[in-house]
Design a protein around this motif. Structure first.
Motif, PDB file in Angstrom:
ATOM      1  N   GLU A  53       0.836  -1.203   0.000  1.00 50.54           N
ATOM      2  CA  GLU A  53       0.000   0.000   0.000  1.00 50.54           C
ATOM      3  C   GLU A  53       0.870   1.251   0.000  1.00 50.54           C
ATOM      4  O   GLU A  53       0.604   2.200  -0.742  1.00 50.54           O
ATOM      5  CB  GLU A  53      -0.919   0.018   1.215  1.00 50.54           C
ATOM      6  N   ALA A  54       1.910   1.254   0.820  1.00 47.45           N
ATOM      7  CA  ALA A  54       2.810   2.409   0.899  1.00 47.45           C
ATOM      8  C   ALA A  54       3.518   2.658  -0.429  1.00 47.45           C
ATOM      9  O   ALA A  54       3.820   3.798  -0.779  1.00 47.45           O
ATOM     10  CB  ALA A  54       3.830   2.199   2.017  1.00 47.45           C
ATOM     11  N   ALA A  55       3.759   1.584  -1.169  1.00 48.64           N
ATOM     12  CA  ALA A  55       4.426   1.698  -2.461  1.00 48.64           C
ATOM     13  C   ALA A  55       3.449   1.999  -3.594  1.00 48.64           C
ATOM     14  O   ALA A  55       3.851   2.112  -4.749  1.00 48.64           O
ATOM     15  CB  ALA A  55       5.191   0.404  -2.761  1.00 48.64           C
ATOM     16  N   GLY A  56       2.159   2.100  -3.253  1.00 50.77           N
ATOM     17  CA  GLY A  56       1.153   2.393  -4.266  1.00 50.77           C
ATOM     18  C   GLY A  56       0.766   1.192  -5.114  1.00 50.77           C
ATOM     19  O   GLY A  56       0.178   1.335  -6.174  1.00 50.77           O
ATOM     20  N   GLU A  57       1.069   0.015  -4.623  1.00 52.62           N
ATOM     21  CA  GLU A  57       0.782  -1.233  -5.354  1.00 52.62           C
ATOM     22  C   GLU A  57      -0.518  -1.827  -4.807  1.00 52.62           C
ATOM     23  O   GLU A  57      -0.524  -2.788  -4.044  1.00 52.62           O
ATOM     24  CB  GLU A  57       1.948  -2.199  -5.191  1.00 52.62           C
ATOM     25  N   GLU A  58      -1.636  -1.219  -5.210  1.00 58.97           N
ATOM     26  CA  GLU A  58      -2.936  -1.578  -4.646  1.00 58.97           C
ATOM     27  C   GLU A  58      -3.341  -3.026  -4.912  1.00 58.97           C
ATOM     28  O   GLU A  58      -3.917  -3.674  -4.049  1.00 58.97           O
ATOM     29  CB  GLU A  58      -4.016  -0.627  -5.157  1.00 58.97           C
ATOM     30  N   SER A  59      -3.045  -3.532  -6.099  1.00 57.83           N
ATOM     31  CA  SER A  59      -3.427  -4.901  -6.430  1.00 57.83           C
ATOM     32  C   SER A  59      -2.707  -5.904  -5.528  1.00 57.83           C
ATOM     33  O   SER A  59      -3.320  -6.837  -5.001  1.00 57.83           O
ATOM     34  CB  SER A  59      -3.108  -5.189  -7.895  1.00 57.83           C
ATOM     35  N   ASP A  60      -1.409  -5.694  -5.343  1.00 52.63           N
ATOM     36  CA  ASP A  60      -0.636  -6.584  -4.469  1.00 52.63           C
ATOM     37  C   ASP A  60      -1.091  -6.446  -3.018  1.00 52.63           C
ATOM     38  O   ASP A  60      -1.179  -7.442  -2.296  1.00 52.63           O
ATOM     39  CB  ASP A  60       0.856  -6.289  -4.582  1.00 52.63           C
ATOM     40  N   ALA A  61      -1.390  -5.224  -2.598  1.00 49.82           N
ATOM     41  CA  ALA A  61      -1.868  -5.002  -1.226  1.00 49.82           C
ATOM     42  C   ALA A  61      -3.193  -5.725  -1.006  1.00 49.82           C
ATOM     43  O   ALA A  61      -3.393  -6.355   0.037  1.00 49.82           O
ATOM     44  CB  ALA A  61      -2.021  -3.509  -0.961  1.00 49.82           C
ATOM     45  N   GLU A  62      -4.071  -5.667  -1.998  1.00 54.54           N
ATOM     46  CA  GLU A  62      -5.366  -6.341  -1.894  1.00 54.54           C
ATOM     47  C   GLU A  62      -5.182  -7.854  -1.771  1.00 54.54           C
ATOM     48  O   GLU A  62      -5.874  -8.507  -0.983  1.00 54.54           O
ATOM     49  CB  GLU A  62      -6.199  -6.010  -3.135  1.00 54.54           C
ATOM     50  N   THR A  63      -4.241  -8.396  -2.525  1.00 50.41           N
ATOM     51  CA  THR A  63      -3.953  -9.829  -2.447  1.00 50.41           C
ATOM     52  C   THR A  63      -3.485 -10.200  -1.049  1.00 50.41           C
ATOM     53  O   THR A  63      -3.951 -11.186  -0.466  1.00 50.41           O
ATOM     54  CB  THR A  63      -2.883 -10.219  -3.486  1.00 50.41           C
ATOM     55  N   TRP A  64      -2.573  -9.415  -0.473  1.00 50.88           N
ATOM     56  CA  TRP A  64      -2.064  -9.715   0.866  1.00 50.88           C
ATOM     57  C   TRP A  64      -3.136  -9.540   1.925  1.00 50.88           C
ATOM     58  O   TRP A  64      -3.154 -10.269   2.915  1.00 50.88           O
ATOM     59  CB  TRP A  64      -0.816  -8.888   1.179  1.00 50.88           C
ATOM     60  N   ARG A  65      -4.074  -8.612   1.731  1.00 50.81           N
ATOM     61  CA  ARG A  65      -5.192  -8.466   2.671  1.00 50.81           C
ATOM     62  C   ARG A  65      -6.089  -9.703   2.613  1.00 50.81           C
ATOM     63  O   ARG A  65      -6.593 -10.165   3.637  1.00 50.81           O
ATOM     64  CB  ARG A  65      -6.008  -7.208   2.369  1.00 50.81           C
ATOM     65  N   ALA A  66      -6.273 -10.243   1.411  1.00 45.46           N
ATOM     66  CA  ALA A  66      -7.063 -11.472   1.264  1.00 45.46           C
ATOM     67  C   ALA A  66      -6.369 -12.642   1.953  1.00 45.46           C
ATOM     68  O   ALA A  66      -7.020 -13.464   2.610  1.00 45.46           O
ATOM     69  CB  ALA A  66      -7.298 -11.774  -0.215  1.00 45.46           C
ATOM     70  N   ILE A  67      -5.052 -12.708   1.817  1.00 42.40           N
ATOM     71  CA  ILE A  67      -4.287 -13.766   2.486  1.00 42.40           C
ATOM     72  C   ILE A  67      -4.388 -13.604   3.997  1.00 42.40           C
ATOM     73  O   ILE A  67      -4.598 -14.581   4.725  1.00 42.40           O
ATOM     74  CB  ILE A  67      -2.816 -13.755   2.011  1.00 42.40           C
ATOM     75  N   GLU A  68      -4.281 -12.370   4.472  1.00 43.83           N
ATOM     76  CA  GLU A  68      -4.418 -12.096   5.908  1.00 43.83           C
ATOM     77  C   GLU A  68      -5.788 -12.547   6.413  1.00 43.83           C
ATOM     78  O   GLU A  68      -5.902 -13.187   7.465  1.00 43.83           O
ATOM     79  CB  GLU A  68      -4.225 -10.607   6.161  1.00 43.83           C
ATOM     80  N   SER A  69      -6.817 -12.254   5.665  1.00 44.88           N
ATOM     81  CA  SER A  69      -8.168 -12.658   6.042  1.00 44.88           C
ATOM     82  C   SER A  69      -8.310 -14.173   6.072  1.00 44.88           C
ATOM     83  O   SER A  69      -8.935 -14.738   6.979  1.00 44.88           O
ATOM     84  CB  SER A  69      -9.169 -12.044   5.060  1.00 44.88           C
ATOM     85  N   ALA A  70      -7.729 -14.845   5.089  1.00 42.63           N
ATOM     86  CA  ALA A  70      -7.783 -16.306   5.047  1.00 42.63           C
ATOM     87  C   ALA A  70      -7.085 -16.916   6.256  1.00 42.63           C
ATOM     88  O   ALA A  70      -7.581 -17.878   6.849  1.00 42.63           O
ATOM     89  CB  ALA A  70      -7.152 -16.819   3.750  1.00 42.63           C
ATOM     90  N   ILE A  71      -5.954 -16.342   6.646  1.00 38.69           N
ATOM     91  CA  ILE A  71      -5.232 -16.830   7.824  1.00 38.69           C
ATOM     92  C   ILE A  71      -6.095 -16.654   9.065  1.00 38.69           C
ATOM     93  O   ILE A  71      -6.196 -17.547   9.902  1.00 38.69           O
ATOM     94  CB  ILE A  71      -3.874 -16.109   7.985  1.00 38.69           C
ATOM     95  N   ARG A  72      -6.739 -15.498   9.174  1.00 42.99           N
ATOM     96  CA  ARG A  72      -7.604 -15.216  10.315  1.00 42.99           C
ATOM     97  C   ARG A  72      -8.714 -16.269  10.411  1.00 42.99           C
ATOM     98  O   ARG A  72      -9.059 -16.732  11.506  1.00 42.99           O
ATOM     99  CB  ARG A  72      -8.211 -13.821  10.173  1.00 42.99           C
ATOM    100  N   GLN A  73      -9.267 -16.668   9.269  1.00 43.65           N
ATOM    101  CA  GLN A  73     -10.341 -17.657   9.247  1.00 43.65           C
ATOM    102  C   GLN A  73      -9.841 -19.050   9.592  1.00 43.65           C
ATOM    103  O   GLN A  73     -10.583 -19.865  10.153  1.00 43.65           O
ATOM    104  CB  GLN A  73     -11.013 -17.679   7.876  1.00 43.65           C
ATOM    105  N   MET A  74      -8.589 -19.338   9.264  1.00 48.33           N
ATOM    106  CA  MET A  74      -8.023 -20.672   9.522  1.00 48.33           C
ATOM    107  C   MET A  74      -7.676 -20.886  10.999  1.00 48.33           C
ATOM    108  O   MET A  74      -7.683 -22.008  11.464  1.00 48.33           O
ATOM    109  CB  MET A  74      -6.743 -20.860   8.709  1.00 48.33           C
ATOM    110  N   ARG A  75      -7.352 -19.793  11.676  1.00 52.43           N
ATOM    111  CA  ARG A  75      -6.927 -19.916  13.068  1.00 52.43           C
ATOM    112  C   ARG A  75      -8.123 -20.110  13.978  1.00 52.43           C
ATOM    113  O   ARG A  75      -9.158 -19.502  13.768  1.00 52.43           O
ATOM    114  CB  ARG A  75      -6.155 -18.664  13.480  1.00 52.43           C
ATOM    115  N   PRO A  76      -7.969 -20.940  14.981  1.00 51.57           N
ATOM    116  CA  PRO A  76      -9.074 -21.133  15.921  1.00 51.57           C
ATOM    117  C   PRO A  76      -9.299 -19.863  16.742  1.00 51.57           C
ATOM    118  O   PRO A  76      -8.368 -19.077  16.940  1.00 51.57           O
ATOM    119  CB  PRO A  76      -8.592 -22.274  16.817  1.00 51.57           C
TER     120      PRO A  76
END
Length: 60
Positions: A33-56
């Protein structure tokens, strides 16, 4: 990125970093996000969300 790929990355990150995986994904998203790479930032936010869902949920 496809949902299957997001889940694959999330599982790999969780296996490699354990409890710190979610924070790692958040840091990568923020860096993109800081580098202005919105597409990559969105992908990492999706990965973060998936991790959150996987954790008990926290027991307390």
């Amino acid at each position: 990125m496809e949902t299957a790929k997001v889940m694959e990355y999330a599982r790999s990150l969780l296996a490699a970093h354990g409890d710190k995986a979610q924070a790692e994904a958040a840091q990568k998203a923020a860096a993109h996000e800081a580098a202005g790479e919105e597409s990559d930032a969105e992908t990492w936010r999706a990965i973060e969300s998936a991790i959150r869902q996987m954790r008990p949920p926290h027991q307390g």
